[in-house]
Each structure stands twice: as C-alpha cells, then as structure tokens.
Design an enzyme around this catalytic site. Sequence first.
Site, PDB file in Angstrom:
ATOM      1  CB  SER A  67      -1.428   0.028   1.457  1.00  0.00           C
ATOM      2  OG  SER A  67      -1.716  -0.677   1.279  1.00  0.00           O
ATOM      3  CE  LYS A  70      -4.047   0.973  -1.230  1.00  0.00           C
ATOM      4  NZ  LYS A  70      -4.724   0.929  -0.008  1.00  0.00           N
ATOM      5  CE1 TYR A 192      -4.533  -0.737  -5.549  1.00  0.00           C
ATOM      6  CE2 TYR A 192      -4.596  -2.846  -5.438  1.00  0.00           C
ATOM      7  CZ  TYR A 192      -5.155  -1.744  -4.357  1.00  0.00           C
ATOM      8  OH  TYR A 192      -4.954  -1.829  -2.715  1.00  0.00           O
ATOM      9  CE1 TYR A 244      -3.872  -0.651   4.348  1.00  0.00           C
ATOM     10  CE2 TYR A 244      -1.655  -1.034   6.166  1.00  0.00           C
ATOM     11  CZ  TYR A 244      -2.417  -0.988   4.626  1.00  0.00           C
ATOM     12  OH  TYR A 244      -1.639  -1.199   4.084  1.00  0.00           O
ATOM     13  CB  VAL A 262       0.166  -6.005   4.425  1.00  0.00           C
ATOM     14  CG1 VAL A 262      -1.163  -5.551   5.030  1.00  0.00           C
ATOM     15  CG2 VAL A 262       0.161  -6.092   2.432  1.00  0.00           C
TER      16      VAL A 262
END
Lengths: 308, 308, 308, 308
Positions: A67, A70, A192, A244, A262
Amino acid sequence: MHGAMDYGRVLEEISREVQREFGRGKVAGYIPVLKAVPPRKFGMAVCTVDGDEHLLGDAEEAFSVQSISKVFTLMLALQYVGADLWRRVGREPSGTAFNSLVQLEAERGIPRNPFINAGALVVTDCVVSHDAAALRSVVGLARRLSGNAGIHVDAEVARSERAHGHLNRSIAHFLKSHNNLKSKVEEVLEVYFQQCALAMSCLDLARSFLPLANEGVMPGDGQRLFPKRRVKRINALMLTCGLYDGVGDFAFRVGIPAKSGVGGGIVGVIPRFLSICVWSPELDPTGNSLVGTKALELFTTKTRVSVF
Amino acid sequence: MHGAMDYGRVLEEISREVQREFGRGKVAGYIPVLKAVPPRKFGMAVCTVDGDEHLLGDAEEAFSVQSISKVFTLMLALQYVGADLWRRVGREPSGTAFNSLVQLEAERGIPRNPFINAGALVVTDCVVSHDAAALRSVVGLARRLSGNAGIHVDAEVARSERAHGHLNRSIAHFLKSHNNLKSKVEEVLEVYFQQCALAMSCLDLARSFLPLANEGVMPGDGQRLFPKRRVKRINALMLTCGLYDGVGDFAFRVGIPAKSGVGGGIVGVIPRFLSICVWSPELDPTGNSLVGTKALELFTTKTRVSVF
Amino acid sequence: MHGAMDYGRVLEEISREVQREFGRGKVAGYIPVLKAVPPRKFGMAVCTVDGDEHLLGDAEEAFSVQSISKVFTLMLALQYVGADLWRRVGREPSGTAFNSLVQLEAERGIPRNPFINAGALVVTDCVVSHDAAALRSVVGLARRLSGNAGIHVDAEVARSERAHGHLNRSIAHFLKSHNNLKSKVEEVLEVYFQQCALAMSCLDLARSFLPLANEGVMPGDGQRLFPKRRVKRINALMLTCGLYDGVGDFAFRVGIPAKSGVGGGIVGVIPRFLSICVWSPELDPTGNSLVGTKALELFTTKTRVSVF
Amino acid sequence: MHGAMDYGRVLEEISREVQREFGRGKVAGYIPVLKAVPPRKFGMAVCTVDGDEHLLGDAEEAFSVQSISKVFTLMLALQYVGADLWRRVGREPSGTAFNSLVQLEAERGIPRNPFINAGALVVTDCVVSHDAAALRSVVGLARRLSGNAGIHVDAEVARSERAHGHLNRSIAHFLKSHNNLKSKVEEVLEVYFQQCALAMSCLDLARSFLPLANEGVMPGDGQRLFPKRRVKRINALMLTCGLYDGVGDFAFRVGIPAKSGVGGGIVGVIPRFLSICVWSPELDPTGNSLVGTKALELFTTKTRVSVF
C-alpha cells in the site's frame, strides 16, 4: 534542538529495545509469497533534510511495498488532474475496516479517501486514464525519487496478487457499477496489482519521501518536485488516513504523517527535519507493522520530535 | 522564518477575505438559544509562545463553547485516571456521522474516541466518578488556563441543552446498558449539559490552549501544566478526531490540531508557535464553523505554517 | 383431513420427542428474576375453532409473557388509531439484531416493525396517548380474550425490568429525539415494563389468540372482536416479524404466524383451525424458546398443517 | 367458500379497478432493453388445483422473468444438494436494500437468503457445480413445469445483463473472496445472466408454480414433483424473502407466498387452492410491480383467501 541529535545512536538503541516485540505479530497471510518472508527481518533508514543518512539492519534489502505504492500513484494523479481528483474520492478517515464496503455502498461509490483500497483503485484509474504507460510512470517515479534505477516490480508477488485478488476485483466492479472507474476494470486492476508488488528497501523509501519532509524540494539538488501546497496535503492525508484503521492510535503514539503496507513497511516524514522508513514483516491486528510502529514510537519519543 | 511574521496584519487580511463567505452556512439549530446568536459575529485571537496576543473583531465576546469543553474534561480525566481511560474509550476517527450509534453498538459500548458525544460522556463520567465537585473542577480548569476568573456556565444554554438532550440521554443509557457509565446517568448528563454551556471568548480559549502549543508549559510563568507526552497525545487526538466528520478535510485544508464546537468556535494550536481561536456561528454541513474554517485555512496559508 | 386429528395424542408424542432437546438452550439472563425460572418447565395448549382444548404439562402455570404482550398493545393501538399507526412504524422484517439501532438511526426514528423493541415502544406510546388508563386496558384485553379475570402484572418482574431497562430507555429517548414518542418517556416506559411483566399460562395465551385463527370471531359466543382485515394483517406481521431474528428459520421449519417472548413462550395460530401455545424457558441464540420451536415444528409436521 | 368462486369475474373487476394505478410506478431502468417495455402491459393468469385456468389481458405474452428464475434454480439446488445448501446461504429476510453488501460483509460471505442477488448467485453456483449443463437444466425445468417447450432465454436481454452486470460481478467476486463460490466467477455469472433473461408468460409462470400450491404434485397427472416438505419450505422462503425489501408490506396487504422480478412479474400461490401470476412493468420503489401488487391485493381481498 535537533542539530546535535545523533540519529545513528538512537537507531542502535531502538534496535535493542524492540527485540522483545518480535513474535507478537503475524506476517501477512493473504498471499502465499508474502507469508514466506522471514518474520525477523528488521531494517530502518533515516534521511535528513541536511543530507545525512542513517541505516540499521536490513535497511538495504528490498521488500514488497504494497500500500505504500498508493502514495506514488496519488502523486501522479494529482499531477495529472489536480483537485478534480476530489470529485471522485473523499479525504476523510474511513472509521473501522468493518465499514469498507458499507461506506462505499452508503456513499454511492465515492471512496472515503485515496488510501483505502477503493480509493486507491480510483486513483490508479485516474493515472491509467491519463497515461497509456501508467505502470511505467509509477515505477519511473519511484526510481527518480529514490535515485535507484534498479527498482522493479516483483513478478512473483504480482502474480500472487492477481491470483488472490477477488476482493479487489469485487471493489473495482462495484466502483464501475457506480461509474467511478473510467478505464476497463481488468486494466486498472493489472496496474494496481503490479504497483503493490514494487520491491523497494527502507533506504529507497526514505529517500523517496524526503521531498515530503522538505516542502516539495529534493534536498540534494534543490530541485522542486511538488508545489508546497501539495506536500502539505499529502502529509495531511497520510496522518489522517495512512495507517488503515490504526490511524488514530499511530498519531497518538508516534505522531507523524506516514504510510504503511502489509509487507511490513512504514515510511513517514517529520516536516522540516527528516524522512524515516522501517521494515518488519509481523503485523498487528490493524495490518500495520507491529515492531515497525514500536520502533517509530521510540524514535519520536527519544528524539522528542513529532508534528505535535 | 516566523519571527518576523506580522500576525496582526495577517488577521486584518483574513477579516477582509472571509467577508464573501458569510451567509453560506447555517447557525446551529438544535437548541433555540444557540439559534438566536447573530450569524455575522466574527472574532479571532492568536497567542504566541513568545507572549504576543493579537485580537480581531469579536475576540473578547463570550460564546457557547459546546464541544470544545470536551478538551477540558479530557485533560481532567487523564489527570485522574491516566491511560486507564483508554480501556473505556478508543482513539480512532469515527468515520461518518451516520455511524455514531452503529459503531457504538457494533463495538459494544466502547466509543470510538473522546470527542464524539458518546466518548465525551464516558470522559465526563470518569471525571464525575473521581471528583464530587466535577463541574466546579471543569469550570476551575477553564478559569485557570485562561486566567479569566469570570468564566461561567450560561444557565439559559444549560437549560436548553437539558430540555433538548434526548439524543444524549439515549447515548448515555446505551453506555449504561453496556456498563460503560459508572455514575448515575442523570448525574453525568447534568455535568455534560453544563460543561457544554460554558461561555468563553476567543481570547479565553486561545489562552487556555496555549500550553498545548508549548509542550505543556504556561509560557507566562514557565509553570508545567501537563507532561509533554500528554500534550502530544491531546494534540494527536484533536488532529485525528477534533472536527467531527470534517477532520480529514480540515487537516487537508488547514493542517493543525484543533477542536470545534457547534457554537461556532474552533480553537487550535501550531506546536512550538502559537494557539489560535476563531468564532463565527454559521456552520458547514459537518457542524464546523464555515467562516472559521476558511479563516484558519487562510491563516496557515498566509503564514505558511502548519504541522505539515 | 384435520377433522379426525387426535391433537391430544400428537401432544403426547411431542412431549416424548422433545426430551432430548432440553439443556441445549439458555434461560434468558438479562433480568435476574427470569433467570431463576426452572429451565425444564414445559407446557403446551391447543384451542381449536371447534371449541376443543388440549393441554400438556405445565400448560396452566403462568409465566412471564414478555414480548408476546406486544400483540395486545398492537390490537389496542390499531383499535385507537387504525392505519395512522403505519406513519410512525414500518411493517418490514428488521434483518439482523445487529441492525437494531443502526436501522433506527438510518431511518430517522421510524422503527422497522411493531414487534422490535423500538416499534413496540411507539405502539405503547400510541396506546398511552389515547388512553389515560393504558396499562389497565392492556391487562383488561388480556383478561377478556383469555376469559381469565385473574391475569395480572408480576410486580417483581416489572421491578426487575425497570432496574435493568437501560437499553429500552436508550431506545425511547432516541425515538423522542426524532419526535416519534408523544407521551413522556418515563410514562411510556412504565407501561412497557409492566405489560412485559404480564403473567399468563399457555392456556390463557392460546385462548387469547384463538380469534386470530377464526377471522376475528370468538368461537365460543360468535362475537366479532376484530374486523377480518385486521386479523389478516396481525397474522401477516407475526409471520414476517414475530420471532425476532429467527423469523425466516421459524417460517421455514414451523410455517405459522406466531409471537415469541424471552420468557420462553411462543403462541401461534393456524388460520381456520386452531391456536397453539408452548412454554419452555431455554432460549436459542435468536432469543426464541429452543424446545418450544422444536415442539411447534413437530406439531406442524405431525398434523401436516401449516399456512404453506 | 371457494368452490363457487367465479375467478373470471374477479379478474375482470380487478382489471377495471387497477386502471387508476397506471403511471404511478417506473419501468426498471437498469438495462436498456427492459426500459423499452411498454409500461401499460398488463396480464394475469390463475391456475386452480382443480384444473381451471383463467386469463386476463396480456396473460400469454412472454416477458423477462428476472428474479423469478431464482425459484427454479433453488428447486434444482435443493434437488442436487438438499439441506447442505443452508450451510452456504441463510433463510432470513435481509432488512433494507441498503444493507445488501453490508450484511454480506458483516456475515463474511454468507448471503442472508436465496432470493437476494448474493444468495441467488450461491444457489446458481451450486447448480453449476453439480451440473455441467446447468443452464439447459434450468430452462428444461421451466419448460417441464409450464408444459411449454418453447420457453427460451431472450438473447438480447442476456446480452444487456452481461453488459450492465458490474454490481453482480462485484458481488460474485466478493463471494469468491470468502470462498463461497466453487465454480469460476464468470461461469456462474454467465448462467445467472441467462436464467434472469428467461422469457415466460403469466400463464407459463402460473402453471409452473401450481405444484407449489398442491403439496408438490402436478394436478393434471398426479405426478409428484417435489416432496411436500420442500414445497412448504420454498413457500415459506417466498413469503419471508420473496419480495425484495417489500416483503412485510406485501404479506400485510396480499398475504400469500410469492416471488417478484424487476421485469414486472409476480407469481404466487395460495396453498391448496391456486397459483396466480400478474405482469405489469411499472415498479414501486422497492422494485416490485406496483400495479401487480395492487392486483394481487384486490384478488385476496375479493376472494377472501390468503394464507392468513
């Protein structure tokens, strides 16, 4: 007060103090290839706006950024479409994980923020729609920011993401059903899955995020990479949405803008001072690196700097 | 870079530039006495850690602090029970307003954070359970921090809160049914209704929050009011949870820890520099002062300081 | 096909076959006085439209009717205000228990149906607002329908309900905050707590519900108690909403309109044939009598009648 | 009381009385081909267990059955796997539409019942996993039950479903991510899209459902098609879950087990008497035929039969 700070010594202390934290978290299990990462890996890298770099442990070993990628796609999307992005994605924390699809449904396909999966898919779609070579641009940005031309997508991780990506596929089709995905679902998912599979080291990531600690300017050569205003906003988004469902706890304990993955990485910035990255694969129940969070908490406690 | 900043001039500029924002929000309508406040009221106060104070407009007129009082009770509760508080209330943003009772139910009576109503009721219960003169202590803290011995509870506002407090009564009984309220429901509600009815001015509030910008020390006399660690945590909570459901947008646009109230006040701090309070009764749809948010956005843009 | 049915023998068979079900459920624990009921109590009563009555076990021992009382207040409310009731309460199943306050919040204070607690409080409010002697009217209706003038409210159960009624208080204040409670909160709650504490036997309840199996007419004297249309509607509401969150499973296994209470009673009707009541205090996870549900399933299986 | 009922005359009366209802609903707009259906189409068919058939208006014109097809796949799935199906799908009403994905998420991929889309996809998956010629079996069952060998899938509707099926794709991938889909996502969706595109008339559907009104036996030739127990259960599921979010209202007003489709059809049974189907494309806000519901309400009111 920070001029005389011996970051190298601080990192050594942290290294000792986090030893007792190992074994209390769980390595990400959702794709087999991540599960196979040795749980005791531990690295840290600090890059200061003054040009110093401090490394610890496995700081130069590449891991799956997941992530954290992102942030790179968000940088590109803001460059391509600017504030128009905010018509398609919100800027608010998402509450609990339990709400993910709930809120997406209640809010008719507008994801809460760019860092939850739904929001990141919209951001990626935005990049894909404006850039025929979207993936190459993402990788290129990571290479340029880190100064490491060897950065690449781990093909095995990407394959694994693709094979186990039913939840992301579900979210993408949901966005499509609300007309909040312009490109083809499979095309967006492909970029992605690959961006999440980027392999970078703590040093790569700390270097990449240094401009966010320096008002958008690369300290080395003084080149402006982002307008100051955009840096403030990306940092604000990381602080309120970057961890998160552990964002409040992280702000409370660590107190800096940061983004986790993660794969066990967390990279953050202390504006006007430094960028910092930690890697330790064991995760806490919110999906953030357990030892990594502790290490960063010790760092801001020992150095007495945070944004608060 | 901030030494030479002429805050007085900045406030004047803001005063001119926000004129066009009036009339776009709505004065809080949930209790009649708040609804009667003239919508064009506008005041600002800035207190720097160096001892300067800058006032603008209605900065010395008292208004209803409402949810801003939750910071005072949080200070007391942390003093009384310390980290034990976090067994009864979380530290995460709540997601949308729509989730308020949803989450309280899903999470079995543990409110998301100390600034949503449910969490603030638990915090007040904590104070009430440890302090027979709870309300007097809250008022006393506000007086001591602001240096204004005349601060008091507006009896008419308190009466109005009490008369229209069915939703808070519902939440309090819900907490009680989950054993997360130790004192009697009506006793907790009574203190809660009165603390929300505290009347303070922008100047009072900016002075009260100045220690939060100065690592817990009152700049005037150097007295330590809170441990540094607690200041960091209160600031973190304000940044992630202090603006109702507009917390992400506020961090994005303004970028400082702050707490708002439906009376139209917002008070915030820029750590190591200053505290700042704005008052303008018209609210945006998330319940935060519309002109106040704009004024603070202009302030951090013009002075180029935020925590990011 | 039912003329020759020997209901007495069927009840005896059921009595034997349910023995192995005892000990698998849990007596309602939310108020101490209910918890003290011996778990092996078991009674059944069948009243046919032809005037026969069949009793089994503890069929004449009074127990706490709890939510079954909601049918009596619904009868009164429909008599007082007719279809106007449906502006204040819905007629749809509520989904999961988990949704109780969620839906009440999402639907702005309009409860899903008259049998969830929120809806029953609105129904009771409706009775209280139209009838100064509301409780006496409820008790009077139960006495008249059952032909048992000795039916009364169990004062100890009522006291216990009152002492442990925080969740109902929370719901009532929530309804009040949405202007869906006309009378005073405590007044409505008082009637509600007492109606739930009505003590009736299986025989009392089966007799009371017999007109719902006979198109609104009391079989004994041919007196019309309710219009046929209203009977159809009450039965429809029981079938879709009468068994808490086990309504679908109950329709699937048993297949008759029925209403349960956490005291362990379930009373139902097979239109044009009979009314039936069973009592067994052990509850399944949805709050319905475990042995009672099994007994009714055996009854409809053995007699081969259900509404389907 | 029903022996002498002149159903033909009742249908004529209904035909007159529903005239004023036209124009108050909206034809399904989610796929263009359905939107093009003339809104004033209106047909009814009644088949009695005694062998009579009564037709009205467009009773013999085929329309898109949509969700009504879920009953056919449920019949097949129960034949293939029996009660094992209930490990993968629940039997409870779903509450509001708003909850669809919410509940699926909260309940970790176990759909509430076989008639919401998620549940129907699991049922179809069950058929696909046990039957290599799944679609052919579904069409075959519809042909056998209706006695009309000409029944087929409307290719244009199927194409349209496929092109606009992002929400169903999203749900299917979500089920897959929770391991509640055994076959390949696209394979299940393909059968699902085609079964929804079955074209049948009111007469076809009333004939097909007649065995559900006759304890599982085809009245014509006395052949047993389903065990009595399964008929009871399918009818119970239709009554509690067959009308989307209007199930309570439909039971209240009409009072019979039925299944609706967004093509404007509703087919139901009055056990021991008859099956009935109505078609009128304009839908109410819950997605059920507005005029069709009114027509069925008039039917049960005029004939004085319902299951209650």
